[in-house]
Design a protein around this motif. Structure first.
Motif, mmCIF file in Angstrom:
data_model
loop_
_atom_site.group_PDB
_atom_site.id
_atom_site.type_symbol
_atom_site.label_atom_id
_atom_site.label_comp_id
_atom_site.label_asym_id
_atom_site.label_seq_id
_atom_site.Cartn_x
_atom_site.Cartn_y
_atom_site.Cartn_z
ATOM 1 N N ASP A 312 98.842 24.113 28.488
ATOM 2 C CA ASP A 312 99.403 23.863 29.828
ATOM 3 C C ASP A 312 99.072 25.019 30.776
ATOM 4 O OD1 ASP A 312 100.411 21.477 28.971
ATOM 5 O OD2 ASP A 312 102.488 22.162 28.769
ATOM 6 N N GLU A 313 99.153 26.238 30.268
ATOM 7 C CA GLU A 313 98.829 27.409 31.084
ATOM 8 C C GLU A 313 97.356 27.415 31.467
ATOM 9 O OE1 GLU A 313 100.108 30.639 28.660
ATOM 10 O OE2 GLU A 313 102.238 30.415 29.178
ATOM 11 N N LEU A 314 96.498 27.050 30.525
ATOM 12 C CA LEU A 314 95.067 26.981 30.801
ATOM 13 C C LEU A 314 94.756 25.912 31.848
ATOM 14 C CD1 LEU A 314 93.490 27.290 27.227
ATOM 15 C CD2 LEU A 314 93.245 28.920 29.111
ATOM 16 N N ALA A 315 95.381 24.733 31.697
ATOM 17 C CA ALA A 315 95.144 23.630 32.626
ATOM 18 C C ALA A 315 95.562 24.003 34.042
ATOM 19 C CB ALA A 315 95.889 22.387 32.161
ATOM 20 N N ALA A 316 96.639 24.771 34.161
ATOM 21 C CA ALA A 316 97.134 25.180 35.479
ATOM 22 C C ALA A 316 96.163 26.117 36.185
ATOM 23 C CB ALA A 316 98.499 25.853 35.330
ATOM 24 N N LYS A 317 95.373 26.845 35.412
ATOM 25 C CA LYS A 317 94.432 27.822 35.983
ATOM 26 C C LYS A 317 93.060 27.220 36.266
ATOM 27 C CE LYS A 317 96.629 31.728 33.589
ATOM 28 N NZ LYS A 317 96.455 32.752 32.540
ATOM 29 N N ARG A 318 92.706 26.174 35.551
ATOM 30 C CA ARG A 318 91.369 25.598 35.691
ATOM 31 C C ARG A 318 91.236 24.767 36.966
ATOM 32 N NH1 ARG A 318 89.546 23.553 29.618
ATOM 33 N NH2 ARG A 318 89.461 25.628 28.647
ATOM 34 N N LYS A 319 90.212 25.056 37.734
ATOM 35 C CA LYS A 319 89.980 24.321 38.980
ATOM 36 C C LYS A 319 89.477 22.904 38.727
ATOM 37 C CE LYS A 319 89.061 28.427 41.791
ATOM 38 N NZ LYS A 319 88.072 29.123 42.655
ATOM 39 N N ASP A 320 88.853 22.693 37.556
ATOM 40 C CA ASP A 320 88.302 21.372 37.254
ATOM 41 C C ASP A 320 89.251 20.506 36.425
ATOM 42 O OD1 ASP A 320 88.168 22.865 34.947
ATOM 43 O OD2 ASP A 320 86.221 22.072 34.305
ATOM 44 N N ALA A 321 90.489 20.978 36.249
ATOM 45 C CA ALA A 321 91.452 20.224 35.436
ATOM 46 C C ALA A 321 91.777 18.884 36.089
ATOM 47 C CB ALA A 321 92.734 21.033 35.253
ATOM 48 N N VAL A 322 91.907 17.856 35.267
ATOM 49 C CA VAL A 322 92.303 16.531 35.766
ATOM 50 C C VAL A 322 93.781 16.602 36.164
ATOM 51 C CG1 VAL A 322 92.627 14.104 35.167
ATOM 52 C CG2 VAL A 322 90.618 15.346 34.321
ATOM 53 N N LEU A 323 94.074 16.231 37.388
ATOM 54 C CA LEU A 323 95.444 16.315 37.874
ATOM 55 C C LEU A 323 96.323 15.207 37.306
ATOM 56 C CD1 LEU A 323 94.773 17.133 41.646
ATOM 57 C CD2 LEU A 323 95.350 18.730 39.804
ATOM 58 N N GLY A 324 97.583 15.564 37.047
ATOM 59 C CA GLY A 324 98.518 14.575 36.539
ATOM 60 C C GLY A 324 99.263 13.873 37.650
ATOM 61 N N VAL A 325 100.032 12.880 37.290
ATOM 62 C CA VAL A 325 100.892 12.173 38.250
ATOM 63 C C VAL A 325 101.949 13.155 38.748
ATOM 64 C CG1 VAL A 325 102.493 10.251 38.560
ATOM 65 C CG2 VAL A 325 100.482 9.992 37.084
ATOM 66 N N ALA A 326 102.142 13.205 40.055
ATOM 67 C CA ALA A 326 102.997 14.230 40.657
ATOM 68 C C ALA A 326 104.101 13.627 41.527
ATOM 69 C CB ALA A 326 102.139 15.189 41.481
ATOM 70 N N VAL A 327 104.934 14.527 42.052
ATOM 71 C CA VAL A 327 106.046 14.113 42.916
ATOM 72 C C VAL A 327 105.533 13.305 44.108
ATOM 73 C CG1 VAL A 327 107.840 14.956 44.489
ATOM 74 C CG2 VAL A 327 107.610 15.954 42.220
ATOM 75 N N SER A 328 104.360 13.648 44.624
ATOM 76 C CA SER A 328 103.803 12.899 45.763
ATOM 77 C C SER A 328 103.547 11.442 45.391
ATOM 78 C CB SER A 328 102.516 13.552 46.254
ATOM 79 O OG SER A 328 101.549 13.617 45.221
ATOM 80 N N ASP A 329 103.081 11.193 44.152
ATOM 81 C CA ASP A 329 102.862 9.822 43.687
ATOM 82 C C ASP A 329 104.198 9.086 43.573
ATOM 83 O OD1 ASP A 329 99.898 9.945 43.024
ATOM 84 O OD2 ASP A 329 100.651 11.566 41.770
ATOM 85 N N PHE A 330 105.202 9.809 43.094
ATOM 86 C CA PHE A 330 106.550 9.261 42.950
ATOM 87 C C PHE A 330 107.102 8.815 44.309
ATOM 88 C CE2 PHE A 330 111.202 10.392 42.808
ATOM 89 C CZ PHE A 330 111.613 9.389 41.949
#
Length: 407
Positions: A312-330
């Motif tokens: 999770d820490e690595l994904a948060a730092k990677r610029k190319d990480a696939v984004l998850g469903v977020a509050v904006s989607d909600f």
């Protein structure tokens, strides 16, 4: 001398003006002010009985998504704790086993409120209770039942559940119950009752009589339509979103949403990733699964929690990480339903500890982020109050009012 007096007066005027001018309220400050002023209600939080013991309970900041410390941090006032039972065989043995599970969960909630944390949380049965308890500075527990399967074929069990504190009940979960068909029938097109069974129709009348809100989040569309046709009181969908935005059988389509409006009910938008954006959720899951494997292999780790934390820490730092469903989607789902059926018929739920949780609202400690997003989209304080619980309490009041006329 006149010039000096004039200069002093001018300086005094500007000095006073500076003191009286208010600093513009930032968007974050405005959101925090609103968040602290409204009653925030989450209508669906699952739990495990193992977290309701003398040594391990919700007074501690456990690893799960909802507990009292996390509610405090996030400013979440009310949690509907869920007496959930999975669907089993429709026979005496199945009913008996399910009842044992349900009673254990009722008992756990009562222990939390009476034994473990009576100074921090109290069980509410009415909207008046909710307002009284929050005013006293305590958190509020309410009880919802996810699947009436444990009741067997004995309608008197509804009154027993009511007396134990249940204020909403779903007649099915994933799988057809003795009361009605489930949304899961869409997968294979097989139905047991083509909506409500005869027992289910009687159950609707009994819930109306008692003052229990009918929850239609898991029943099939046909079941839901028949419940609305029969019910003398408004109904709720305790944790569902808009099917027009995410084509999942757990969501409500436009026809169902309009029926909810006509009925006077409320749809509690759910922060469940795959019910908000299935494609985005699946892409993120696949990306993280691959990353978990990479972390485990490269570091030689086997502990899942440790692997997940590092990944999770690595994904948060990677610029190319696939984004998850977020509050904006909600909040996109909230926007859609507000535009279609009006702000008076939409609410908020998480499904924490039952599969819910999205980027920005991963647990109760991040609850403020929902209010912040609503403020960013220009929802008024009045509308935010309705979304966060005012609508739900209005429906509860109406359901209990109808019950008094039927008893």
């Amino acid at each position: 001398m006149k010039h000096l007096v004039g200069l002093l007066c001018t300086l005094t005027f500007f000095s006073c003006k500076e003191k009286t001018e208010k600093i513009p309220e930032s968007l974050e400050d405005k959101a925090l002010r609103i968040h602290n002023s409204v009653i925030t209600i989450d209508t669906h939080d699952d739990f495990t009985v193992a977290n309701f013991t003398d040594s391990i309970n919700y007074t501690q900041k456990l690893d799960n998504q909802l507990n009292l410390p996390k509610m405090d941090i996030g400013g979440l006032d009310v949690s509907w704790l869920i007496v959930y039972t999975g669907q089993g065989e429709l026979n005496k043995e199945g009913y008996a086993k399910a009842k044992e599970n349900a009673m254990a969960k009722f008992d756990a909630i009562h222990r939390l409120c009476k034994d473990y944390a009576p100074d921090q949380i109290e069980l509410a049965l009415t909207s008046e209770d909710v307002r009284r308890i929050t005013k006293a500075g305590k958190k509020v527990a309410m009880i919802g039942v996810e699947n009436a399967y444990p009741m067997g074929e004995d309608l008197s069990e509804f009154e027993n559940y009511y007396n134990l504190g249940a204020r909403y009940i779903s007649l099915s979960h994933n799988g057809h119950s003795q009361f009605c068909d489930s949304n899961t029938g869409e997968e294979d097109g097989k139905w047991l009752h083509n909506g409500l069974s005869e027992l289910g129709k009687k159950a609707v009348a009994e819930m109306n009589r008692l003052g229990i809100m009918i929850d239609v989040s898991h029943p099939s569309k046909e079941s839901m339509k028949q419940m609305i046709a029969l019910s003398k009181a408004p109904i709720i969908a305790s944790h569902s979103s808009a099917r027009a935005l995410c084509n999942h059988s757990r969501n409500l389509d436009d026809e169902q949403l309009l029926l909810m409006k006509e009925n006077g009910g409320v749809v509690q938008t759910v922060a469940f990733a795959s019910y908000l954006n299935t494609e985005k959720s699946e892409a993120r899951t696949a990306y993280m699964r691959k990353l978990y494997d990479e972390v485990a292999d490269s570091l030689g780790l086997e502990n899942h929690k440790e692997i997940k934390k590092i990944a999770d820490e690595l994904a948060a730092k990677r610029k190319d990480a696939v984004l998850g469903v977020a509050v904006s989607d909600f909040v996109d789902h909230i926007d859609y339903m507000v535009n279609l059926i009006g702000v008076d018929h939409v609410g908020i739920s998480s499904d924490f500890d039952g599969g819910g949780g999205i980027e920005g609202w991963q647990d109760a400690s991040e609850t403020f982020n929902v209010t912040l997003e609503l403020v960013k989209r220009d929802y008024s304080e009045e509308d935010i109050e309705k979304l966060w619980g005012g609508n739900l309490l209005r429906v509860l009041d109406k359901v209990q009012e109808v019950a008094t006329t039927l008893q």
